[in-house]
Write a protein that holds these residues in place. Structure first.
Motif, mmCIF file in Angstrom:
data_model
loop_
_atom_site.group_PDB
_atom_site.id
_atom_site.type_symbol
_atom_site.label_atom_id
_atom_site.label_comp_id
_atom_site.label_asym_id
_atom_site.label_seq_id
_atom_site.Cartn_x
_atom_site.Cartn_y
_atom_site.Cartn_z
ATOM 1 N N ASN A 115 35.627 -34.544 -109.127
ATOM 2 C CA ASN A 115 35.779 -35.989 -109.052
ATOM 3 C C ASN A 115 35.165 -36.528 -107.767
ATOM 4 N N ARG A 116 34.859 -37.824 -107.774
ATOM 5 C CA ARG A 116 34.293 -38.487 -106.605
ATOM 6 C C ARG A 116 35.434 -38.848 -105.641
ATOM 7 N N ALA A 117 35.933 -37.797 -104.972
ATOM 8 C CA ALA A 117 37.069 -37.937 -104.049
ATOM 9 C C ALA A 117 38.206 -38.677 -104.764
ATOM 10 N N TYR A 122 31.754 -44.508 -100.829
ATOM 11 C CA TYR A 122 31.925 -43.057 -100.700
ATOM 12 C C TYR A 122 30.581 -42.411 -100.387
ATOM 13 N N THR A 123 30.625 -41.326 -99.647
ATOM 14 C CA THR A 123 29.444 -40.487 -99.492
ATOM 15 C C THR A 123 29.591 -39.281 -100.412
ATOM 16 N N VAL A 124 28.463 -38.872 -100.995
ATOM 17 C CA VAL A 124 28.415 -37.692 -101.851
ATOM 18 C C VAL A 124 27.331 -36.786 -101.297
ATOM 19 N N SER A 125 27.697 -35.571 -100.920
ATOM 20 C CA SER A 125 26.764 -34.630 -100.304
ATOM 21 C C SER A 125 26.588 -33.412 -101.195
ATOM 22 N N ILE A 126 25.337 -32.966 -101.314
ATOM 23 C CA ILE A 126 25.006 -31.806 -102.145
ATOM 24 C C ILE A 126 24.519 -30.688 -101.243
ATOM 25 N N ARG A 152 35.442 -40.580 -98.696
ATOM 26 C CA ARG A 152 35.455 -42.029 -98.499
ATOM 27 C C ARG A 152 34.881 -42.361 -97.131
ATOM 28 N N THR A 153 33.992 -43.346 -97.099
ATOM 29 C CA THR A 153 33.474 -43.845 -95.831
ATOM 30 C C THR A 153 34.081 -45.222 -95.594
ATOM 31 N N GLY A 154 33.576 -45.979 -94.623
ATOM 32 C CA GLY A 154 34.136 -47.291 -94.337
ATOM 33 C C GLY A 154 34.059 -48.224 -95.534
#
Length: 850
Positions: free
Chosen positions: A591-593, A630-634, A643-645
């Motif tokens: 899931n996306r956080a 949100y940031t998503v890193s691969i 979650r970001t600001g």
């Protein structure tokens, strides 16, 4: 009747249930007196309003938002029409010998009388101009041009608009563009500003039939809801007090207008004996600042207490308030309103006084949120260009080499309605500002609501939409459209991306075509054919939209990686890895956080394997949008989301653009998404900094950009933002766009910063894994590739930013290495930027990476 026609009619009825909507609306109106209409008092949610038409946002919830009926006030502009009493008009020339073609006719209220340029004897050559003198200075935001209806002669084509306070000093045009060659009234918007004189200059005749210009009527629009060159002031430490407030029967305290929650209200006292009008609310900023506008957001749950007639006054001490800096009457709707000050005021206290409720329903006043705006600092907030008019609503756009922007909409310039087999297109020349229009018939494809992918050879692949099975290709090298093979699955609102293999992948798209799972398929550029991916169903990637697949598989966020793989990272909260070889496969990526579904939000790749997702809402419409990002890193096959600001504003239908320095700008959107509505519009763009994870406000937009709007990075490092609407004769068609100059290009006085310059020839083509020799004027700090991108419906899966490694090989000469992995640098057309140590970019050079 032929079976094909029966199926087509059934599909159209399913997608466009106008008869059902009209019937439901009539039934609701008829039944209103019997459906729970007992008064509950003006407080809380207020008294129930008298029976009336179903509100537009409720109508659109009952039907396809593409084919919703227009609101009852569809022809009423979103900004007020200014009273023409006492106005006069003059023209560069007018026909008086053979007809009454005087300029004054555009103000007489009779569309049968015309201003016409001189045509008898020797016709007056183009350009022609007509100037309206309002005989008073007021805030003006648009000119409404009504062409003559009795003949096509003299319809304005290319135009410019200029304004002046004295009739002598005009400055640069505030608006330019090209109008469609038809009889529809045209609203030509520009950044709101105080003016007395407004001049329309006709540069060409729309049909090039002759050297003529004409107009049946001209109107001007006033304050539309946002001032020019302003920015939101931070509300930290502010307090609010009111002349009265409801505290007995609800929490209607003044402080609620500053809490960032539109569901909480200030409400005048209504329990017991209601406090009579006028009511006032005063904002104390606890510091003195330059203020140029007050932004008022009405409550959305009820019409009661919407501010109608108002004044705004200011004070430095909270005791002495001067003459009003703004006054007027706001429309009785739930759109965000702005009181643009006739002059900026240095003040600590700002007071809004309401003397009449907008609908005259009672002695009440309410407000959901109040914000203040001040003059923008270009070096911190950027600036906007003049507004450029288009001969269509730019619903889809693609950046092309040669400083061109391709735009297209549907079969008509301002509406849609089925599979007509042709599309209206336009090309904006970014160097000259000229817009040209063309109707594309040869592909048999109405490309409204398509999927888009920028191909490896620089062409643009457009799939589905209204002609749901079709696929078309635009070649910028030849300026030609051609058809390619139909898809196996008819689609609309599908998502697309180019793969590292050079193929194009498509998934979802239940808005159009037969119902059923819209599984993936791949287009092969060598064979020009489509291959089904039975192992890539769309169902696992759907949101939980209450309208099911029709809305749940729309506008997916796709990020292509190595080996033909794709990460689907939204808008569903669940993410998936997709392989595209053979029959393909789809497996969970988690899931996306803690994100919920975020339909009509978007994702943008700001670095290699790093994406930012912004906004959206749990359902396509009529659900609150989110401020979350949100940031998503691969990393390898692992996906991590965090979650970001938060953004300063909740947004759905917004557009996001990554800049060469890695920051991300977000434009437009709505706090409560309703297609074809300008209600709850967010007019303050924001800039996200990956170094801090924070968003900061940018200079306010002059025009709402919501459903059917776009944004694209341009080769000079600026951003095009445009469109919105495409709903026929409604008030929310925005057939225009403007270019935003980010703060990294500007000094505090608004003048341009010095920027790096790429010199000499840059190879137009280069293979992945090779190096480029690039010359510059002086030293630069870094180089970056920005993929030429295409946007529609808040989605741009073609965007990606790729920082490059480089080394100096001499004075002003660099060896710039391209990544070898085609999952990093997808094949296709890129803009190569050089950046200095402060992140200021050069003007780009186009490079096709093979």
């Amino acid at each position: 009747m032929q079976p094909r026609r029966v199926r087509a009619m059934a599909r159209a009825f399913r997608r466009s249930p106008l008869l059902i909507a009209f019937a439901l609306g009539s039934l609701l109106v008829a039944l209103t007196p019997w459906l729970g209409m007992a008064s509950t008092g003006p407080g809380g949610r207020g008294p129930t309003p008298p029976p009336g038409p179903v509100p537009f946002d409720q109508q659109t919830a009952q039907q396809s938002p593409h084919h919703g009926v227009a609101p009852a006030n569809a022809m009423e502009p979103m900004a007020p029409v200014l009273d023409r009493t006492g106005w006069t008009a003059t023209a560069s020339d007018e026909e008086t010998a053979k007809e009454n073609g005087r300029a004054a006719n555009v103000l007489d209220g009779d569309a049968a009388t015309l201003w016409h340029s001189r045509w008898s004897g020797t016709p007056a050559p183009l350009p022609h101009s007509i100037t309206v003198d309002m005989h008073r200075t007021t805030v003006v935001s648009a000119l409404v041009y009504q062409p003559r209806k009795d003949s096509p002669h003299g319809r304005v084509g290319q135009y410019s608009i200029s304004v002046s306070t004295d009739g002598r000093n005009w400055g640069s045009p505030v608006g330019t563009g090209t109008l469609a060659d038809d009889t529809a009234a045209k609203t030509l918007a520009f950044a709101p500003q105080g003016a007395r004189f407004v001049k329309l200059t006709a540069v060409t005749e729309a049909g090039n039939r002759g050297p003529w210009s004409s107009a049946a009527e001209l109107n001007l629009l006033g304050d539309p809801g946002t001032p020019a060159a302003t920015v939101d002031l931070p509300r930290t430490g502010w307090t609010a007090t009111a002349s009265d407030e409801e505290t007995a029967k609800e929490n209607g305290r003044a402080a609620n207008v500053l809490d960032g929650d539109a569901a909480t209200l200030w409400h005048s006292r209504w329990s017991g004996t209601p406090a009579p009008l006028p009511h006032s609310i005063t904002i104390d900023m606890h510091r003195t600042a330059a203020v140029s506008a007050l932004v008022y957001q009405p409550r959305k749950d009820s019409p009661n207490g919407r501010a109608g007639a108002y004044t705004v006054t200011t004070s430095t001490d909270g005791t002495t308030f001067g003459a009003p800096v703004a006054s007027g009457t706001w429309r009785d709707d739930d759109t965000v309103k702005t009181a643009t000050f006739t002059r900026a005021a240095n003040a600590r206290y700002i007071r809004l006084t309401v003397t009449r409720e907008a609908g005259n329903r009672g002695p009440w006043t309410s407000a959901a949120e109040i914000r203040l705006s001040g003059p923008a600092n270009p070096a911190a907030h950027g600036s906007w260009s003049r507004i450029t008019g288009f001969p269509l609503v730019p619903v889809a756009t693609a950046v092309l080499p040669g400083d061109k922007l391709l735009a297209w909409s549907a079969y008509a310039v301002d509406r849609f309605g089925g599979s007509n087999g042709y599309t209206q297109t336009a090309i904006l020349d970014l160097k000259t500002g000229k817009v040209t229009q063309r109707r594309i018939d040869n592909t048999g494809h109405d490309m409204f609501c398509p999927g888009i992918a920028m191909l490896a050879d620089g062409r643009v692949l457009v799939t589905g939409g209204s002609n749901a099975e079709k696929a078309s290709i635009y070649d910028p090298a030849t300026d030609a459209w051609s058809a390619t093979a139909d898809m196996n699955i008819a689609r609309g609102y599908q998502a697309m991306t180019l793969l590292s293999t050079g193929e194009a992948f498509v998934l979802g798209g239940s808005w159009s075509g037969a119902t059923g799972d819209k599984s993936g398929e791949v287009w092969n550029p060598a064979t020009r054919t489509w291959r089904k991916l039975a192992g890539v169903p769309a169902t696992p990637a759907m949101t939980a939209d209450p309208r099911g697949a029709y809305r749940a598989d729309n506008h997916m966020w796709l990020y292509a990686t190595s080996g033909g793989k794709v990460l689907q990272l939204g808008p569903s909260k669940q993410m998936h890895w997709i392989t595209t070889g053979g029959n393909g496969s789809l497996t969970s990526a988690g899931n996306r956080a803690d994100s919920q579904d975020a339909m009509t939000g978007n994702a943008v790749a700001y670095d290699v394997g790093k994406l930012l997702t912004l906004g959206g809402s749990p359902a396509y419409e009529n659900t609150p949008a989110t401020r979350r990002a949100y940031t998503v890193s691969i990393t390898g096959g692992q996906v991590q989301a965090a979650r970001t600001g938060d953004m300063g504003h909740a947004r759905a239908f917004g557009n996001s653009v990554v800049l060469p320095d890695g920051k991300v700008a977000v434009f437009g959107g709505q706090a409560h998404p309703v297609p074809f509505s300008d209600a709850t519009s967010v007019l303050t763009p924001e800039l996200w900094d990956p170094a801090t994870g924070r968003f900061t406000p940018l200079a306010s937009m002059a025009v709402p950009r919501n459903y059917h709007s776009v944004a694209n990075l341009l080769p000079d490092g600026r951003i095009f933002s445009g469109g919105g609407g495409l709903c026929g004769d409604c008030a929310t068609n925005h057939s225009d766009g403007a270019v935003f100059t980010p703060p990294y290009l500007l000094k505090a006085d608004g003048s341009p910063k010095p920027r790096p310059v790429i010199t000499g020839d840059v190879p137009p083509r280069a293979a992945a894994g090779t190096s480029l020799t690039v010359g510059t004027e002086g030293a630069v700090a870094s180089f970056v590739l920005m993929r030429a991108s295409a946007a529609t419906h808040s989605t741009d899966n073609d965007q990606r930013r790729i920082p490059l490694t480089s080394k100096a090989t001499g004075t002003g000469t660099y060896e710039v290495a391209l990544p070898a992995d085609k999952g990093v640098v997808l094949p296709g057309t890129y803009m190569l930027f050089a950046l200095d140590a402060q992140g200021v970019p050069s003007i780009a050079r186009f490079v096709t990476v093979t």
